[in-house]
Design a protein around this motif. Structure first.
Motif, PDB file in Angstrom:
ATOM      1  N   PHE A  95       3.066  24.098  -4.110  1.00  0.00           N
ATOM      2  CA  PHE A  95       2.192  24.964  -3.279  1.00  0.00           C
ATOM      3  C   PHE A  95       1.121  24.101  -2.441  1.00  0.00           C
ATOM      4  CE2 PHE A  95       3.197  28.209  -6.739  1.00  0.00           C
ATOM      5  CZ  PHE A  95       4.355  28.543  -5.792  1.00  0.00           C
ATOM      6  N   TYR A  96       0.480  23.163  -3.011  1.00  0.00           N
ATOM      7  CA  TYR A  96      -0.768  22.513  -2.331  1.00  0.00           C
ATOM      8  C   TYR A  96      -0.628  21.000  -2.025  1.00  0.00           C
ATOM      9  CZ  TYR A  96      -3.071  26.696  -4.123  1.00  0.00           C
ATOM     10  OH  TYR A  96      -3.568  27.803  -4.436  1.00  0.00           O
ATOM     11  N   ASP A  97       0.250  20.189  -2.560  1.00  0.00           N
ATOM     12  CA  ASP A  97       0.171  18.997  -2.089  1.00  0.00           C
ATOM     13  C   ASP A  97       1.597  18.012  -2.162  1.00  0.00           C
ATOM     14  OD1 ASP A  97      -1.039  16.793  -0.748  1.00  0.00           O
ATOM     15  OD2 ASP A  97      -2.351  16.286  -2.749  1.00  0.00           O
ATOM     16  N   LEU A  98       2.677  18.844  -1.649  1.00  0.00           N
ATOM     17  CA  LEU A  98       3.936  18.327  -1.877  1.00  0.00           C
ATOM     18  C   LEU A  98       3.993  16.938  -1.319  1.00  0.00           C
ATOM     19  CD1 LEU A  98       6.634  18.644  -2.714  1.00  0.00           C
ATOM     20  CD2 LEU A  98       7.193  20.018  -0.635  1.00  0.00           C
ATOM     21  N   SER A  99       3.474  16.763  -0.113  1.00  0.00           N
ATOM     22  CA  SER A  99       3.708  15.664   0.671  1.00  0.00           C
ATOM     23  C   SER A  99       3.157  14.198  -0.151  1.00  0.00           C
ATOM     24  CB  SER A  99       3.210  15.657   2.103  1.00  0.00           C
ATOM     25  OG  SER A  99       1.860  16.012   1.803  1.00  0.00           O
ATOM     26  N   ALA A 100       2.198  14.355  -0.682  1.00  0.00           N
ATOM     27  CA  ALA A 100       1.476  13.665  -1.520  1.00  0.00           C
ATOM     28  C   ALA A 100       2.297  13.000  -2.758  1.00  0.00           C
ATOM     29  CB  ALA A 100       0.130  14.016  -1.861  1.00  0.00           C
ATOM     30  N   TYR A 101       3.138  13.917  -3.437  1.00  0.00           N
ATOM     31  CA  TYR A 101       3.776  13.706  -4.537  1.00  0.00           C
ATOM     32  C   TYR A 101       5.049  13.249  -4.118  1.00  0.00           C
ATOM     33  CZ  TYR A 101       0.177  16.188  -7.332  1.00  0.00           C
ATOM     34  OH  TYR A 101      -1.038  16.324  -7.795  1.00  0.00           O
ATOM     35  N   LEU A 102       5.607  13.571  -2.710  1.00  0.00           N
ATOM     36  CA  LEU A 102       6.953  13.099  -2.512  1.00  0.00           C
ATOM     37  C   LEU A 102       6.569  11.587  -2.174  1.00  0.00           C
ATOM     38  CD1 LEU A 102       8.221  15.842  -0.287  1.00  0.00           C
ATOM     39  CD2 LEU A 102       9.157  14.984  -2.423  1.00  0.00           C
ATOM     40  N   HIS A 103       5.595  11.008  -1.712  1.00  0.00           N
ATOM     41  CA  HIS A 103       5.073   9.762  -1.433  1.00  0.00           C
ATOM     42  C   HIS A 103       5.121   9.023  -2.432  1.00  0.00           C
ATOM     43  CE1 HIS A 103       3.488   6.356   0.982  1.00  0.00           C
ATOM     44  NE2 HIS A 103       2.342   6.542   0.056  1.00  0.00           N
ATOM     45  N   ASP A 104       4.562   9.603  -3.584  1.00  0.00           N
ATOM     46  CA  ASP A 104       3.995   8.912  -4.890  1.00  0.00           C
ATOM     47  C   ASP A 104       4.468   9.793  -6.170  1.00  0.00           C
ATOM     48  OD1 ASP A 104       3.130   7.507  -6.938  1.00  0.00           O
ATOM     49  OD2 ASP A 104       1.123   7.681  -6.752  1.00  0.00           O
ATOM     50  N   PRO A 105       5.878   9.790  -6.287  1.00  0.00           N
ATOM     51  CA  PRO A 105       6.321  10.847  -7.483  1.00  0.00           C
ATOM     52  C   PRO A 105       5.942  10.604  -8.759  1.00  0.00           C
ATOM     53  CG  PRO A 105       8.120   9.900  -6.222  1.00  0.00           C
ATOM     54  CD  PRO A 105       6.974   9.074  -5.781  1.00  0.00           C
ATOM     55  N   LEU A 106       5.143   9.327  -9.177  1.00  0.00           N
ATOM     56  CA  LEU A 106       4.620   9.162 -10.390  1.00  0.00           C
ATOM     57  C   LEU A 106       3.128   9.808 -10.405  1.00  0.00           C
ATOM     58  CD1 LEU A 106       5.488   5.630 -10.985  1.00  0.00           C
ATOM     59  CD2 LEU A 106       6.504   7.324 -12.083  1.00  0.00           C
ATOM     60  N   TRP A 125      -4.733  13.551 -15.534  1.00  0.00           N
ATOM     61  CA  TRP A 125      -6.063  13.343 -15.455  1.00  0.00           C
ATOM     62  C   TRP A 125      -6.706  13.252 -14.044  1.00  0.00           C
ATOM     63  CZ3 TRP A 125      -2.274   9.827 -17.021  1.00  0.00           C
ATOM     64  CH2 TRP A 125      -2.062   8.691 -16.272  1.00  0.00           C
ATOM     65  N   GLU A 126      -5.819  13.142 -13.050  1.00  0.00           N
ATOM     66  CA  GLU A 126      -6.503  13.197 -11.840  1.00  0.00           C
ATOM     67  C   GLU A 126      -6.619  14.677 -11.218  1.00  0.00           C
ATOM     68  OE1 GLU A 126      -4.017  10.878  -9.345  1.00  0.00           O
ATOM     69  OE2 GLU A 126      -4.532   8.794 -10.247  1.00  0.00           O
ATOM     70  N   GLY A 127      -6.387  15.633 -12.037  1.00  0.00           N
ATOM     71  CA  GLY A 127      -6.429  16.841 -11.605  1.00  0.00           C
ATOM     72  C   GLY A 127      -5.115  17.601 -10.942  1.00  0.00           C
ATOM     73  N   GLY A 128      -5.215  18.927 -10.588  1.00  0.00           N
ATOM     74  CA  GLY A 128      -4.127  19.285  -9.751  1.00  0.00           C
ATOM     75  C   GLY A 128      -3.385  20.447 -10.879  1.00  0.00           C
ATOM     76  N   MET A 129      -3.809  21.684 -10.644  1.00  0.00           N
ATOM     77  CA  MET A 129      -3.158  22.736 -11.566  1.00  0.00           C
ATOM     78  C   MET A 129      -3.319  23.976 -10.628  1.00  0.00           C
ATOM     79  SD  MET A 129      -1.926  21.524 -14.621  1.00  0.00           S
ATOM     80  CE  MET A 129      -1.996  23.191 -15.717  1.00  0.00           C
ATOM     81  N   SER A 130      -2.227  24.759 -10.674  1.00  0.00           N
ATOM     82  CA  SER A 130      -2.263  25.947  -9.949  1.00  0.00           C
ATOM     83  C   SER A 130      -1.824  27.153 -10.920  1.00  0.00           C
ATOM     84  CB  SER A 130      -1.054  25.859  -9.023  1.00  0.00           C
ATOM     85  OG  SER A 130      -0.794  27.130  -8.237  1.00  0.00           O
ATOM     86  N   LEU A 145      -4.740  20.967   3.248  1.00  0.00           N
ATOM     87  CA  LEU A 145      -3.916  22.535   3.588  1.00  0.00           C
ATOM     88  C   LEU A 145      -4.983  23.305   4.858  1.00  0.00           C
ATOM     89  CD1 LEU A 145      -2.504  24.162   0.319  1.00  0.00           C
ATOM     90  CD2 LEU A 145      -1.353  22.705   2.146  1.00  0.00           C
ATOM     91  N   GLY A 146      -6.244  23.302   4.475  1.00  0.00           N
ATOM     92  CA  GLY A 146      -7.123  24.126   5.336  1.00  0.00           C
ATOM     93  C   GLY A 146      -6.460  25.611   5.339  1.00  0.00           C
ATOM     94  N   TYR A 147      -6.842  26.450   6.399  1.00  0.00           N
ATOM     95  CA  TYR A 147      -6.481  27.693   6.521  1.00  0.00           C
ATOM     96  C   TYR A 147      -4.952  27.835   7.096  1.00  0.00           C
ATOM     97  CZ  TYR A 147     -11.288  28.722   5.980  1.00  0.00           C
ATOM     98  OH  TYR A 147     -12.446  28.813   5.304  1.00  0.00           O
ATOM     99  N   LEU A 148      -4.100  28.815   6.557  1.00  0.00           N
ATOM    100  CA  LEU A 148      -2.820  28.641   6.820  1.00  0.00           C
ATOM    101  C   LEU A 148      -2.179  29.661   7.937  1.00  0.00           C
ATOM    102  CD1 LEU A 148      -1.410  28.255   3.127  1.00  0.00           C
ATOM    103  CD2 LEU A 148      -2.141  26.534   4.732  1.00  0.00           C
ATOM    104  N   LEU A 174      -6.863  32.715   6.407  1.00  0.00           N
ATOM    105  CA  LEU A 174      -6.048  32.958   5.119  1.00  0.00           C
ATOM    106  C   LEU A 174      -5.805  31.707   4.384  1.00  0.00           C
ATOM    107  CD1 LEU A 174      -3.556  35.894   5.805  1.00  0.00           C
ATOM    108  CD2 LEU A 174      -5.613  35.862   4.424  1.00  0.00           C
ATOM    109  N   THR A 175      -6.322  31.350   3.091  1.00  0.00           N
ATOM    110  CA  THR A 175      -6.099  30.295   2.338  1.00  0.00           C
ATOM    111  C   THR A 175      -4.813  30.339   1.605  1.00  0.00           C
ATOM    112  OG1 THR A 175      -7.159  31.194   0.425  1.00  0.00           O
ATOM    113  CG2 THR A 175      -8.529  30.038   2.174  1.00  0.00           C
ATOM    114  N   MET A 176      -4.171  29.317   1.145  1.00  0.00           N
ATOM    115  CA  MET A 176      -2.984  29.233   0.269  1.00  0.00           C
ATOM    116  C   MET A 176      -3.197  30.321  -1.026  1.00  0.00           C
ATOM    117  SD  MET A 176       0.237  28.468  -0.528  1.00  0.00           S
ATOM    118  CE  MET A 176       0.567  26.981   0.248  1.00  0.00           C
ATOM    119  N   GLY A 177      -4.309  30.378  -1.463  1.00  0.00           N
ATOM    120  CA  GLY A 177      -4.518  31.218  -2.769  1.00  0.00           C
ATOM    121  C   GLY A 177      -4.562  32.531  -2.076  1.00  0.00           C
ATOM    122  N   GLN A 178      -4.882  33.006  -0.937  1.00  0.00           N
ATOM    123  CA  GLN A 178      -4.943  34.327  -0.383  1.00  0.00           C
ATOM    124  C   GLN A 178      -3.528  34.757   0.019  1.00  0.00           C
ATOM    125  OE1 GLN A 178      -7.712  33.864   2.456  1.00  0.00           O
ATOM    126  NE2 GLN A 178      -9.051  35.540   1.546  1.00  0.00           N
TER     127      GLN A 178
END
Length: 265
Positions: free
Chosen positions: A75-86, A92-97, A227-230, A235-239
């Protein structure tokens, strides 16, 4: 303006192992939910043992952790994880939804119910009043980490967070969410569920109230930078993710009471 309390995110260290407050908040949330669930266990199913309840709590906890992590990735950062799957493994770097965690809990509950002869909504109605304990604890963890802060404001309770590069006085939105998603939501669900309710009603009330509370706080919370406003420029992703929760909660409650009325007739 209120001073931000300088709390070390590391609660204590055991040699090279550092125990963070954010991780402890997860343990507090899960432990508190287990304790309260045990108090209502006989009303839910007098045949269940404490061991069976522990199994349910374990399944739900796994749903929270795995679903929360995967939900953030999707939902929040797919491109970053596709670039660096590990990066998925570097929790510990954070990132929970929350919404990912909710989907994880729903899936875990469905599987557990199939294996133990319990209906999905029968279990979610039992679990829903316990969830705000973890939500509230998690928001305190966000506050200690000085993350997910709000927009700039001149209100007297504004705070300057040490992680803010602009060093602006901001809404302590983590505390708003603690008050609404933790304290208020717990009180509403706990009081409502003390009396017998139609199946699905408690689950529907949870979805409805959480969706409304989160939607409101997102107006003063800074959206994720990547992401900014969607939608519509505000409206944010959370909304966006909360809108189906509000609608689904309303539908569940209406359906629950209509089924109960039909059965009574």
């Amino acid at each position: 303006m209120l001073p931000y309390p300088q709390i070390d995110p590391v609660a204590f260290a055991l040699g090279p192992l550092k125990i963070h407050w954010y991780g402890l908040m997860y343990l507090i949330g899960i432990g508190g939910a287990w304790w309260l669930a045990a108090r209502r266990l006989s009303a839910f199913d007098a045949r269940w043992s404490r061991e069976k309840l522990s199994d349910l709590v374990f399944w739900v906890a796994m749903g929270v952790i795995l679903g929360g992590r995967l939900g953030y990735v999707l939902f929040y950062d797919l491109s970053a994880y596709l670039h660096d799957p590990l990066k998925v493994l570097r929790v510990w770097e954070g990132g929970m939804s929350f919404h990912g965690g909710l989907l994880g809990v729903m899936f875990a509950t469905w599987l557990f119910g199939r294996r133990n002869g319990k209906g999905f909504f029968e279990l979610t109605d039992f679990i829903a009043p316990l969830v705000p304990i973890g939500l509230g604890a998690g928001r305190i963890g966000n506050f200690i980490n000085a993350e997910l802060w709000g927009k700039a404001t001149d209100l007297p309770w504004a705070m300057v967070f040490p992680t803010d590069p602009q060093q602006l006085a901001r809404h302590p939105s983590q505390l708003y969410q603690f008050a609404l998603e933790g304290v208020a939501l717990f009180a509403i669900l706990w009081i409502y569920s003390r009396k017998p309710r139609p199946t699905m009603a408690v689950s529907g009330l949870f979805a409805l109230c959480y969706g409304i509370f989160r939607f409101i706080v997102e107006f003063v919370r800074v959206p994720d930078a990547q992401l900014g406003y969607l939608a519509f420029g505000w409206l944010t992703m959370g909304q966006v993710l909360c809108l189906p929760m509000v609608l689904g909660g309303l539908i569940l409650m209406l359906w629950a009471y209509r089924r109960a009325a039909s059965s009574a007739a």
